[in-house]
Design a protein around this motif. Structure first.
Motif, PDB file in Angstrom:
ATOM      1  N   PHE A   1      82.833 -61.413 -56.514  1.00  0.00           N
ATOM      2  CA  PHE A   1      84.260 -61.519 -56.821  1.00  0.00           C
ATOM      3  C   PHE A   1      84.492 -61.689 -58.323  1.00  0.00           C
ATOM      4  O   PHE A   1      85.610 -61.586 -58.796  1.00  0.00           O
ATOM      5  CB  PHE A   1      84.869 -62.737 -56.106  1.00  0.00           C
ATOM      6  CG  PHE A   1      84.822 -62.646 -54.613  1.00  0.00           C
ATOM      7  CD1 PHE A   1      85.837 -61.988 -53.912  1.00  0.00           C
ATOM      8  CD2 PHE A   1      83.775 -63.197 -53.894  1.00  0.00           C
ATOM      9  CE1 PHE A   1      85.789 -61.904 -52.530  1.00  0.00           C
ATOM     10  CE2 PHE A   1      83.727 -63.123 -52.516  1.00  0.00           C
ATOM     11  CZ  PHE A   1      84.733 -62.469 -51.833  1.00  0.00           C
ATOM     12  N   GLY A   2      83.412 -62.022 -59.057  1.00  0.00           N
ATOM     13  CA  GLY A   2      83.576 -62.340 -60.473  1.00  0.00           C
ATOM     14  C   GLY A   2      83.770 -63.837 -60.666  1.00  0.00           C
ATOM     15  O   GLY A   2      84.735 -64.257 -61.318  1.00  0.00           O
TER      16      GLY A   2
ATOM     17  N   SER B   1      82.827 -61.184 -46.077  1.00  0.00           N
ATOM     18  CA  SER B   1      82.366 -60.761 -47.389  1.00  0.00           C
ATOM     19  C   SER B   1      80.852 -60.883 -47.510  1.00  0.00           C
ATOM     20  O   SER B   1      80.270 -61.912 -47.175  1.00  0.00           O
ATOM     21  CB  SER B   1      83.027 -61.637 -48.459  1.00  0.00           C
ATOM     22  OG  SER B   1      82.496 -61.324 -49.729  1.00  0.00           O
TER      23      SER B   1
ATOM     24  N   LYS C   1      61.557 -71.664 -47.274  1.00  0.00           N
ATOM     25  CA  LYS C   1      62.767 -72.458 -47.505  1.00  0.00           C
ATOM     26  C   LYS C   1      63.061 -73.253 -46.239  1.00  0.00           C
ATOM     27  O   LYS C   1      62.668 -72.824 -45.148  1.00  0.00           O
ATOM     28  CB  LYS C   1      63.952 -71.538 -47.802  1.00  0.00           C
ATOM     29  CG  LYS C   1      63.845 -70.879 -49.158  1.00  0.00           C
ATOM     30  CD  LYS C   1      65.010 -69.959 -49.429  1.00  0.00           C
ATOM     31  CE  LYS C   1      64.942 -69.474 -50.865  1.00  0.00           C
ATOM     32  NZ  LYS C   1      65.905 -68.394 -51.154  1.00  0.00           N
TER      33      LYS C   1
ATOM     34  N   SER D   1      75.406 -70.693 -55.843  1.00  0.00           N
ATOM     35  CA  SER D   1      76.476 -70.268 -56.762  1.00  0.00           C
ATOM     36  C   SER D   1      77.747 -69.931 -55.990  1.00  0.00           C
ATOM     37  O   SER D   1      78.833 -70.392 -56.327  1.00  0.00           O
ATOM     38  CB  SER D   1      76.053 -69.038 -57.566  1.00  0.00           C
ATOM     39  OG  SER D   1      74.919 -69.323 -58.305  1.00  0.00           O
ATOM     40  N   ILE D   2      77.584 -69.115 -54.942  1.00  0.00           N
ATOM     41  CA  ILE D   2      78.774 -68.686 -54.204  1.00  0.00           C
ATOM     42  C   ILE D   2      79.450 -69.894 -53.530  1.00  0.00           C
ATOM     43  O   ILE D   2      80.687 -69.961 -53.472  1.00  0.00           O
ATOM     44  CB  ILE D   2      78.441 -67.563 -53.183  1.00  0.00           C
ATOM     45  CG1 ILE D   2      79.709 -67.011 -52.536  1.00  0.00           C
ATOM     46  CG2 ILE D   2      77.454 -68.007 -52.129  1.00  0.00           C
ATOM     47  CD1 ILE D   2      80.601 -66.235 -53.432  1.00  0.00           C
TER      48      ILE D   2
ATOM     49  N   HIS E   1      74.240 -68.769 -46.945  1.00  0.00           N
ATOM     50  CA  HIS E   1      72.952 -69.448 -46.728  1.00  0.00           C
ATOM     51  C   HIS E   1      72.903 -70.751 -47.534  1.00  0.00           C
ATOM     52  O   HIS E   1      73.433 -70.809 -48.645  1.00  0.00           O
ATOM     53  CB  HIS E   1      71.835 -68.487 -47.177  1.00  0.00           C
ATOM     54  CG  HIS E   1      70.479 -68.893 -46.725  1.00  0.00           C
ATOM     55  ND1 HIS E   1      69.673 -69.712 -47.480  1.00  0.00           N
ATOM     56  CD2 HIS E   1      69.785 -68.602 -45.601  1.00  0.00           C
ATOM     57  CE1 HIS E   1      68.535 -69.899 -46.835  1.00  0.00           C
ATOM     58  NE2 HIS E   1      68.574 -69.228 -45.687  1.00  0.00           N
TER      59      HIS E   1
ATOM     60  N   GLY F   1      79.742 -64.450 -46.012  1.00  0.00           N
ATOM     61  CA  GLY F   1      78.658 -64.287 -45.039  1.00  0.00           C
ATOM     62  C   GLY F   1      77.282 -64.065 -45.639  1.00  0.00           C
ATOM     63  O   GLY F   1      76.959 -64.563 -46.710  1.00  0.00           O
TER      64      GLY F   1
ATOM     65  N   ARG G   1      73.398 -57.548 -51.152  1.00  0.00           N
ATOM     66  CA  ARG G   1      71.977 -57.630 -51.535  1.00  0.00           C
ATOM     67  C   ARG G   1      71.094 -56.700 -50.704  1.00  0.00           C
ATOM     68  O   ARG G   1      70.122 -56.155 -51.203  1.00  0.00           O
ATOM     69  CB  ARG G   1      71.440 -59.052 -51.349  1.00  0.00           C
ATOM     70  CG  ARG G   1      72.051 -60.083 -52.230  1.00  0.00           C
ATOM     71  CD  ARG G   1      71.495 -60.036 -53.648  1.00  0.00           C
ATOM     72  NE  ARG G   1      71.944 -61.210 -54.372  1.00  0.00           N
ATOM     73  CZ  ARG G   1      73.156 -61.324 -54.913  1.00  0.00           C
ATOM     74  NH1 ARG G   1      74.000 -60.311 -54.844  1.00  0.00           N
ATOM     75  NH2 ARG G   1      73.509 -62.429 -55.539  1.00  0.00           N
TER      76      ARG G   1
HETATM   77  N1  LIG Z   1      69.533 -67.481 -51.085  1.00  0.00           N
HETATM   78  C1  LIG Z   1      68.950 -67.272 -49.911  1.00  0.00           C
HETATM   79  O1  LIG Z   1      67.864 -67.788 -49.623  1.00  0.00           O
HETATM   80  C2  LIG Z   1      69.609 -66.398 -48.879  1.00  0.00           C
HETATM   81  C3  LIG Z   1      68.963 -66.206 -47.633  1.00  0.00           C
HETATM   82  C4  LIG Z   1      69.600 -65.424 -46.651  1.00  0.00           C
HETATM   83  C5  LIG Z   1      70.814 -64.850 -46.928  1.00  0.00           C
HETATM   84  N2  LIG Z   1      71.404 -65.052 -48.153  1.00  0.00           N
HETATM   85  C6  LIG Z   1      72.709 -64.421 -48.383  1.00  0.00           C
HETATM   86  O2  LIG Z   1      72.568 -63.512 -49.451  1.00  0.00           O
HETATM   87  C7  LIG Z   1      73.727 -63.535 -50.289  1.00  0.00           C
HETATM   88  C8  LIG Z   1      73.326 -63.753 -51.737  1.00  0.00           C
HETATM   89  O3  LIG Z   1      72.588 -64.969 -51.812  1.00  0.00           O
HETATM   90  P1  LIG Z   1      72.244 -65.594 -53.248  1.00  0.00           P
HETATM   91  O4  LIG Z   1      71.318 -66.725 -53.030  1.00  0.00           O
HETATM   92  O5  LIG Z   1      71.889 -64.497 -54.204  1.00  0.00           O
HETATM   93  O6  LIG Z   1      73.678 -66.174 -53.619  1.00  0.00           O
HETATM   94  P2  LIG Z   1      74.193 -66.931 -54.917  1.00  0.00           P
HETATM   95  O7  LIG Z   1      73.096 -67.073 -55.900  1.00  0.00           O
HETATM   96  O8  LIG Z   1      74.892 -68.155 -54.470  1.00  0.00           O
HETATM   97  O9  LIG Z   1      75.297 -65.930 -55.434  1.00  0.00           O
HETATM   98  C9  LIG Z   1      75.178 -65.142 -56.603  1.00  0.00           C
HETATM   99  C10 LIG Z   1      76.426 -64.306 -56.712  1.00  0.00           C
HETATM  100  O10 LIG Z   1      76.447 -63.317 -55.690  1.00  0.00           O
HETATM  101  C11 LIG Z   1      77.773 -63.129 -55.216  1.00  0.00           C
HETATM  102  N3  LIG Z   1      77.821 -63.490 -53.797  1.00  0.00           N
HETATM  103  C12 LIG Z   1      76.974 -64.280 -53.096  1.00  0.00           C
HETATM  104  N4  LIG Z   1      77.307 -64.308 -51.810  1.00  0.00           N
HETATM  105  C13 LIG Z   1      78.400 -63.541 -51.674  1.00  0.00           C
HETATM  106  C14 LIG Z   1      79.207 -63.183 -50.561  1.00  0.00           C
HETATM  107  N5  LIG Z   1      78.950 -63.601 -49.312  1.00  0.00           N
HETATM  108  N6  LIG Z   1      80.255 -62.339 -50.820  1.00  0.00           N
HETATM  109  C15 LIG Z   1      80.523 -61.891 -52.057  1.00  0.00           C
HETATM  110  N7  LIG Z   1      79.789 -62.202 -53.139  1.00  0.00           N
HETATM  111  C16 LIG Z   1      78.741 -63.010 -52.945  1.00  0.00           C
HETATM  112  C17 LIG Z   1      78.649 -64.000 -56.075  1.00  0.00           C
HETATM  113  O11 LIG Z   1      79.023 -63.198 -57.183  1.00  0.00           O
HETATM  114  P3  LIG Z   1      80.388 -63.455 -58.006  1.00  0.00           P
HETATM  115  O12 LIG Z   1      80.154 -64.693 -58.812  1.00  0.00           O
HETATM  116  O13 LIG Z   1      80.538 -62.213 -58.815  1.00  0.00           O
HETATM  117  O14 LIG Z   1      81.474 -63.637 -56.990  1.00  0.00           O
HETATM  118  C18 LIG Z   1      77.704 -65.102 -56.500  1.00  0.00           C
HETATM  119  O15 LIG Z   1      78.091 -65.779 -57.681  1.00  0.00           O
HETATM  120  C19 LIG Z   1      74.654 -64.619 -49.738  1.00  0.00           C
HETATM  121  O16 LIG Z   1      75.698 -63.974 -49.048  1.00  0.00           O
HETATM  122  C20 LIG Z   1      73.776 -65.439 -48.798  1.00  0.00           C
HETATM  123  O17 LIG Z   1      74.489 -65.941 -47.700  1.00  0.00           O
HETATM  124  C21 LIG Z   1      70.835 -65.803 -49.124  1.00  0.00           C
END
Ligand SMILES: NC(=O)c1ccc[n+]([C@@H]2O[C@H](COP(=O)([O-])OP(=O)(O)OC[C@H]3O[C@@H](n4cnc5c(N)ncnc54)[C@H](OP(=O)(O)O)[C@@H]3O)[C@@H](O)[C@H]2O)c1
Length: 254
Positions: free
Chosen positions: A51-52, A31, A197, A79-80, A74, A8, A35
């Motif tokens: 999760f690693g 999950s 974005k 990465s996720i 999102h 999520g 952040r």
């Molecule tokens: N990027 C955006 O613009 C944005 C905007 C709004 C909301 N979000 C939300 O914020 C979260 C982090 O975004 P991000 O851009 O930093 O992600 P990311 O770069 O794809 O993920 C980085 C790491 O964070 C962990 N992770 C990400 N989402 C997770 C989830 N839902 N549950 C458990 N672990 C998660 C994973 O760690 P491991 O490798 O250790 O498993 C992943 O490898 C996501 O859930 C996303 O839906 C992101």
């Protein structure tokens, strides 16, 4: 009872959990990456933190005997999503990605599309501008290299420490944001360009509609390449996919 894991961090993930929560045939967990300091309430049990990598997620799916994985993260969380695709393959778990369609420019929009925040900073140019930045607080660093502009920076949690910028104002707020409120905010700060974005959906569209009505530029970060997975665009289609996946697995005796 079938076990469902939703990845999520989005409005869609929360709405999906809300619709699945009353179902007696499902055990749903959502999950979050962890952040935001105080995430919004969800209708199903949460697990929080990474999760690693793909291997860690694959182990989690196997250990928890997850039957179906729904990647409702999102569109910019790449990465996720790539990890989810790899882990689902490795663990033999059915996977679907729930991805809102991107916004499309309409008449009156003045979009400049770029690949990332570094390119967005270049697109602002050398002359001082008044910039509304709404790209999340983890991707702000490149703006520090262009201190000639005024920045209005909006994020869910505070930007801490603040950027090394002489002219910056910070707003902490969680969407949804209306066009009227975003228009008022942009007029108050005399904003002449928005950096965004292409999130899709309605919750963050207010600033795009407001920019169009005010006749100002939007520097739009293009969507990154999506992970290779079957995808749906709406919560209802994700539920239809889930029911189909679980029925097919039951028929095959999995
Ligand atoms: N990027 C955006 O613009 C944005 C905007 C709004 C909301 N979000 C939300 O914020 C979260 C982090 O975004 P991000 O851009 O930093 O992600 P990311 O770069 O794809 O993920 C980085 C790491 O964070 C962990 N992770 C990400 N989402 C997770 C989830 N839902 N549950 C458990 N672990 C998660 C994973 O760690 P491991 O490798 O250790 O498993 C992943 O490898 C996501 O859930 C996303 O839906 C992101």
């Amino acid at each position: 009872m079938a076990k469902v894991l939703i990845l999520g961090g989005t409005t869609e993930a929360r709405l999906l959990a809300q619709k699945l929560a009353p179902r007696a045939d499902l055990e749903v967990t959502l999950s979050l990456a962890g952040r935001t300091a105080s995430p919004v309430a969800h209708a199903v049990p949460l697990r929080v933190g990474g999760f690693g990598g793909a291997d860690g997620l694959a182990e989690h799916l196997a250990r928890e005997r997850v039957d179906a994985l729904i990647d409702a993260t999102h569109p910019y969380a790449t990465s996720i999503s790539h990890n989810a695709a790899g882990a689902a393959r490795k663990a033999g778990v059915a996977l679907v990605a729930l991805r809102r369609p991107p916004w499309k420019a309409v008449a009156g929009d003045r979009w400049i599309e770029v690949d990332d925040t570094r390119a967005a900073v270049n697109a602002l140019g050398p002359t001082s501008r008044r910039v509304f930045v709404a790209v999340g607080r983890n991707e702000l660093k490149p703006f520090g290299g262009a201190p000639q502009h005024f920045y209005l920076i909006r994020s869910v949690d505070p930007v801490d420490p603040p950027l090394p910028l002489p002219q910056a104002a910070y707003v902490t707020a969680r969407g949804p944001f209306s066009e009227a409120d975003d228009s008022a905010l942009m007029r108050k700060h005399a904003i002449d360009v928005v950096v965004s974005k292409n999130s899709g959906g309605s919750a963050a569209y207010g600033k795009i509609a407001a920019a169009s009505a005010l006749g100002i530029d939007v520097i739009m970060l293009r969507r990154p390449l999506a992970a290779h997975a079957p995808a749906v665009e709406t919560v209802d289609d994700a539920i239809a996919w889930l029911d189909h996946a679980l029925t097919s697995a039951a028929t095959r005796g999995v």
